[in-house]
Design a protein around this motif. Structure first.
Motif, PDB file in Angstrom:
ATOM      1  N   HIS A  59       0.826  -1.202   0.000  1.00  9.83           N
ATOM      2  CA  HIS A  59       0.000   0.000   0.000  1.00  9.83           C
ATOM      3  C   HIS A  59       0.865   1.260   0.000  1.00  9.83           C
ATOM      4  CE1 HIS A  59      -3.051   2.940   1.005  1.00  9.83           C
ATOM      5  NE2 HIS A  59      -2.432   3.235   2.143  1.00  9.83           N
ATOM      6  N   VAL A  60       1.850   1.317   0.875  1.00  7.00           N
ATOM      7  CA  VAL A  60       2.731   2.487   0.951  1.00  7.00           C
ATOM      8  C   VAL A  60       3.460   2.681  -0.364  1.00  7.00           C
ATOM      9  CG1 VAL A  60       4.806   3.418   2.044  1.00  7.00           C
ATOM     10  CG2 VAL A  60       3.022   2.364   3.444  1.00  7.00           C
ATOM     11  N   HIS A  61       4.021   1.604  -0.885  1.00  6.52           N
ATOM     12  CA  HIS A  61       4.778   1.738  -2.130  1.00  6.52           C
ATOM     13  C   HIS A  61       3.904   2.183  -3.284  1.00  6.52           C
ATOM     14  CE1 HIS A  61       6.670   0.546  -5.936  1.00  6.52           C
ATOM     15  NE2 HIS A  61       7.807   0.839  -5.318  1.00  6.52           N
ATOM     16  N   GLU A  62       2.748   1.576  -3.408  1.00  7.30           N
ATOM     17  CA  GLU A  62       1.922   1.866  -4.583  1.00  7.30           C
ATOM     18  C   GLU A  62       1.323   3.259  -4.559  1.00  7.30           C
ATOM     19  OE1 GLU A  62       1.586  -0.558  -7.524  1.00  7.30           O
ATOM     20  OE2 GLU A  62       3.406  -0.254  -6.357  1.00  7.30           O
ATOM     21  N   LEU A 106       1.300  -3.949 -12.270  1.00 12.10           N
ATOM     22  CA  LEU A 106       0.867  -5.338 -12.384  1.00 12.10           C
ATOM     23  C   LEU A 106       1.862  -6.284 -11.730  1.00 12.10           C
ATOM     24  CD1 LEU A 106      -0.484  -5.389 -16.063  1.00 12.10           C
ATOM     25  CD2 LEU A 106      -1.813  -5.343 -13.944  1.00 12.10           C
ATOM     26  N   SER A 107       3.154  -6.046 -11.943  1.00 13.97           N
ATOM     27  CA  SER A 107       4.170  -6.949 -11.402  1.00 13.97           C
ATOM     28  C   SER A 107       4.175  -6.945  -9.875  1.00 13.97           C
ATOM     29  CB  SER A 107       5.553  -6.566 -11.936  1.00 13.97           C
ATOM     30  OG  SER A 107       5.935  -5.273 -11.499  1.00 13.97           O
ATOM     31  N   LEU A 108       3.864  -5.797  -9.266  1.00  9.60           N
ATOM     32  CA  LEU A 108       3.848  -5.716  -7.810  1.00  9.60           C
ATOM     33  C   LEU A 108       2.523  -6.171  -7.206  1.00  9.60           C
ATOM     34  CD1 LEU A 108       5.803  -2.386  -7.333  1.00  9.60           C
ATOM     35  CD2 LEU A 108       6.479  -4.636  -6.491  1.00  9.60           C
ATOM     36  N   CYS A 110       1.033  -9.051  -8.612  1.00  8.29           N
ATOM     37  CA  CYS A 110       0.926 -10.460  -8.990  1.00  8.29           C
ATOM     38  C   CYS A 110       1.877 -11.306  -8.138  1.00  8.29           C
ATOM     39  CB  CYS A 110       1.260 -10.654 -10.462  1.00  8.29           C
ATOM     40  SG  CYS A 110       0.117  -9.808 -11.577  1.00  8.29           S
ATOM     41  N   PRO A 111       1.363 -12.265  -7.375  1.00 15.69           N
ATOM     42  CA  PRO A 111       2.217 -13.075  -6.494  1.00 15.69           C
ATOM     43  C   PRO A 111       3.172 -13.984  -7.253  1.00 15.69           C
ATOM     44  CG  PRO A 111      -0.036 -13.916  -6.512  1.00 15.69           C
ATOM     45  CD  PRO A 111      -0.058 -12.618  -7.250  1.00 15.69           C
ATOM     46  N   TRP A 112       2.875 -14.305  -8.507  1.00 15.81           N
ATOM     47  CA  TRP A 112       3.742 -15.221  -9.249  1.00 15.81           C
ATOM     48  C   TRP A 112       4.937 -14.522  -9.917  1.00 15.81           C
ATOM     49  CZ3 TRP A 112      -1.444 -14.390 -10.443  1.00 15.81           C
ATOM     50  CH2 TRP A 112      -1.694 -13.564 -11.525  1.00 15.81           C
ATOM     51  N   VAL A 113       4.981 -13.204  -9.825  1.00 13.66           N
ATOM     52  CA  VAL A 113       6.150 -12.483 -10.345  1.00 13.66           C
ATOM     53  C   VAL A 113       7.194 -12.405  -9.239  1.00 13.66           C
ATOM     54  CG1 VAL A 113       7.009 -10.298 -11.278  1.00 13.66           C
ATOM     55  CG2 VAL A 113       4.732 -11.113 -11.913  1.00 13.66           C
ATOM     56  N   PRO A 114       8.416 -12.890  -9.464  1.00 18.88           N
ATOM     57  CA  PRO A 114       9.453 -12.816  -8.429  1.00 18.88           C
ATOM     58  C   PRO A 114       9.699 -11.377  -7.990  1.00 18.88           C
ATOM     59  CG  PRO A 114      10.140 -14.243 -10.234  1.00 18.88           C
ATOM     60  CD  PRO A 114       8.878 -13.562 -10.689  1.00 18.88           C
ATOM     61  N   GLY A 115       9.957 -11.197  -6.692  1.00 20.16           N
ATOM     62  CA  GLY A 115      10.134  -9.856  -6.147  1.00 20.16           C
ATOM     63  C   GLY A 115      11.227  -9.070  -6.839  1.00 20.16           C
ATOM     64  N   VAL A 116      12.335  -9.720  -7.148  1.00 16.54           N
ATOM     65  CA  VAL A 116      13.449  -9.019  -7.802  1.00 16.54           C
ATOM     66  C   VAL A 116      13.030  -8.546  -9.187  1.00 16.54           C
ATOM     67  CG1 VAL A 116      15.781  -9.266  -8.725  1.00 16.54           C
ATOM     68  CG2 VAL A 116      15.209 -10.272  -6.505  1.00 16.54           C
ATOM     69  N   ALA A 117      12.317  -9.402  -9.925  1.00 21.92           N
ATOM     70  CA  ALA A 117      11.859  -9.015 -11.266  1.00 21.92           C
ATOM     71  C   ALA A 117      10.886  -7.849 -11.182  1.00 21.92           C
ATOM     72  CB  ALA A 117      11.196 -10.212 -11.948  1.00 21.92           C
ATOM     73  N   ALA A 118       9.967  -7.897 -10.216  1.00 18.88           N
ATOM     74  CA  ALA A 118       9.004  -6.803 -10.047  1.00 18.88           C
ATOM     75  C   ALA A 118       9.719  -5.507  -9.707  1.00 18.88           C
ATOM     76  CB  ALA A 118       7.998  -7.159  -8.949  1.00 18.88           C
ATOM     77  N   ALA A 119      10.734  -5.595  -8.849  1.00 20.75           N
ATOM     78  CA  ALA A 119      11.496  -4.402  -8.467  1.00 20.75           C
ATOM     79  C   ALA A 119      12.214  -3.801  -9.662  1.00 20.75           C
ATOM     80  CB  ALA A 119      12.493  -4.751  -7.371  1.00 20.75           C
ATOM     81  N   ILE A 120      12.785  -4.639 -10.506  1.00 23.64           N
ATOM     82  CA  ILE A 120      13.508  -4.146 -11.696  1.00 23.64           C
ATOM     83  C   ILE A 120      12.541  -3.477 -12.663  1.00 23.64           C
ATOM     84  CG2 ILE A 120      14.788  -4.870 -13.746  1.00 23.64           C
ATOM     85  CD1 ILE A 120      16.101  -7.035 -11.987  1.00 23.64           C
ATOM     86  N   ILE A 121      11.403  -4.114 -12.901  1.00 22.75           N
ATOM     87  CA  ILE A 121      10.413  -3.543 -13.819  1.00 22.75           C
ATOM     88  C   ILE A 121       9.930  -2.192 -13.303  1.00 22.75           C
ATOM     89  CG2 ILE A 121       8.085  -3.836 -14.764  1.00 22.75           C
ATOM     90  CD1 ILE A 121       8.615  -6.878 -14.698  1.00 22.75           C
ATOM     91  N   ASP A 122       9.596  -2.143 -12.009  1.00 22.38           N
ATOM     92  CA  ASP A 122       9.083  -0.907 -11.425  1.00 22.38           C
ATOM     93  C   ASP A 122      10.136   0.197 -11.438  1.00 22.38           C
ATOM     94  OD1 ASP A 122       7.073   0.601  -9.749  1.00 22.38           O
ATOM     95  OD2 ASP A 122       8.722   0.514  -8.327  1.00 22.38           O
TER      96      ASP A 122
END
Length: 395
Positions: A59-62, A106-108, A110-122
């Motif tokens: 919530h804070v991040h988004e 979307l990446s943040l 979706c539980p099936w997206v790895p955290g590192v990948a979501a962080a890089i995309i964001d």
């Protein structure tokens, strides 16, 4: 060589990706309208969501690194042509920027997206926006706009730090304070320019001989006090000196706001809401300072006075005014627009001061969230078609 935009996009697509405010304002309003209710359901325990990060961190991040940068990007990309006398960022580059922002959300979620990948995309969205801003500053030789480029770049660094801390299962408060501190300065810089500017335009059109005070050393000191408070808060959030800096900064910015004669703008809510937003900024500084010194409300109340109040009011003000002006419509607030402003103000009042009442915290926060997000859903509903369609000036 033919323009790629005019060749490959249908009329509506051409309009939607012709200016930064169109996709990013619509995206921000839809996201705020749905993400806040989702958080309320999670907070109240009605829904369980498996985010890459804990639900509060999500919530804070988004809101701080998802919603706010979307509005800021729409504003800056729309303002850049006025700063540089260069064409706006449009067509495929603008569409790719918007897709990158959507991919981050979307990446943040979706539980099936790895955290590192979501962080890089964001994080890549911030890097792309900062790159575009610096490219335009350099190409246009508008070095006086460098502070905006610096603040956007630092905002991106704060976002990366948030991900690093979250992925390491550490507290993310430092990164959040960095972003909110930068946000305070951005509001003081941009809000301190457009609020008196639009007020002066309104008063001139209304033949009211009471122009706002011109920018003076006092304004510069007011901004520097906010910057000093932000730096102190980032480094020493609980130090007595930090609290007093914020108290002085809040008082200085109340005086700054009073010099713009906002009370005269009651006839035009499109301008008045800017003064309301800047008022929330000054109040958030006072609340934050008081909370650090041990009296008044809590730090989280100050944060929400800043985010839901100052940011909520000023972003809606900018979004409605820019949409009307850039689509060839009269810059006048209709009844629905006034309802939006009232809802965002009601949501802020409930969120900041509601916990002082004996009403259930969950109920207060739910009502606050419904009112606040409802304002943005109204924007998407009423102003969305304006953003999707060609400007009336082009018809």
């Amino acid at each position: 060589m033919p323009n790629m935009l005019s060749v490959t996009f249908p009329p509506q697509g051409k309009a939607f990706f012709s200016y930064g405010f169109r996709p990013f304002f619509l995206g921000a309003s839809l996201f705020a309208g749905f993400a806040v209710p989702v958080w309320i359901l999670v907070f109240a325990g009605f829904v369980e969501m498996d985010f890459p990060y804990p639900s509060r961190e999500w919530h804070v991040h988004e809101m701080v690194f998802g919603f706010l940068p979307c509005v800021i990007t729409g504003f800056i990309l729309t303002a850049i042509p006025n700063w540089t006398d260069r064409p706006p960022v449009s067509g495929w580059p603008l569409m790719l920027l918007f897709i990158l922002w959507v991919a981050g959300r979307l990446s943040l979620a979706c539980p099936w997206v790895p955290g590192v990948a979501a962080a890089i995309i964001d994080s890549s969205f911030f890097l792309a926006v900062a790159g575009v801003v610096w490219r335009e500053i350099i190409a246009g030789q508008v070095w006086d706009r460098s502070p905006i480029g610096i603040l956007i770049s630092l905002y991106g660094i704060a976002n990366i730090l948030f991900h690093v801390l979250a992925l390491g299962n550490q507290e993310t408060n430092l990164a959040t304070r960095m972003a909110l501190g930068l946000l305070m300065v951005l509001l003081a810089l941009i809000g301190g320019r457009i609020t008196p500017g639009f007020t002066e335009d309104f008063l001139a059109e209304a033949n009211i001989a009471k122009p706002p005070a011109a920018f003076s050393p006092f304004d510069g000191i007011s901004i520097l006090l906010i910057a000093a408070g932000a730096v102190a808060w980032i480094i020493q959030p609980q130090h007595v000196a930090t609290g007093w800096i914020f108290i002085v900064a809040g008082l200085a910015n109340i005086i700054r706001l009073s010099r713009w004669h906002g009370w005269v703008t009651w006839r035009e809510p499109l301008v008045l809401i800017l003064h309301v937003g800047y008022g929330w900024l000054a109040l958030s500084l006072l609340i934050l300072g008081g909370s650090i010194l041990g009296f008044g409300l809590q730090p989280e109340d100050a944060v929400h006075a800043l985010t839901t109040g100052a940011v909520g009011s000023m972003t809606l003000a900018v979004m409605t005014r820019a949409t009307l002006g850039h689509t060839g419509r009269p810059k006048k607030a209709n009844q629905v627009t006034i309802v939006m402003y009232l809802l965002v103000t009601l949501g802020t009042l409930l969120r900041v001061f509601g916990p002082l009442t004996e009403i259930s915290t969950t109920l207060i926060l739910s009502l606050a969230g419904i009112a606040w997000s409802g304002a943005y859903l109204l924007f998407a509903t009423v102003y969305g078609p304006f953003l999707l369609q060609p400007s009336l000036d082009d018809e």
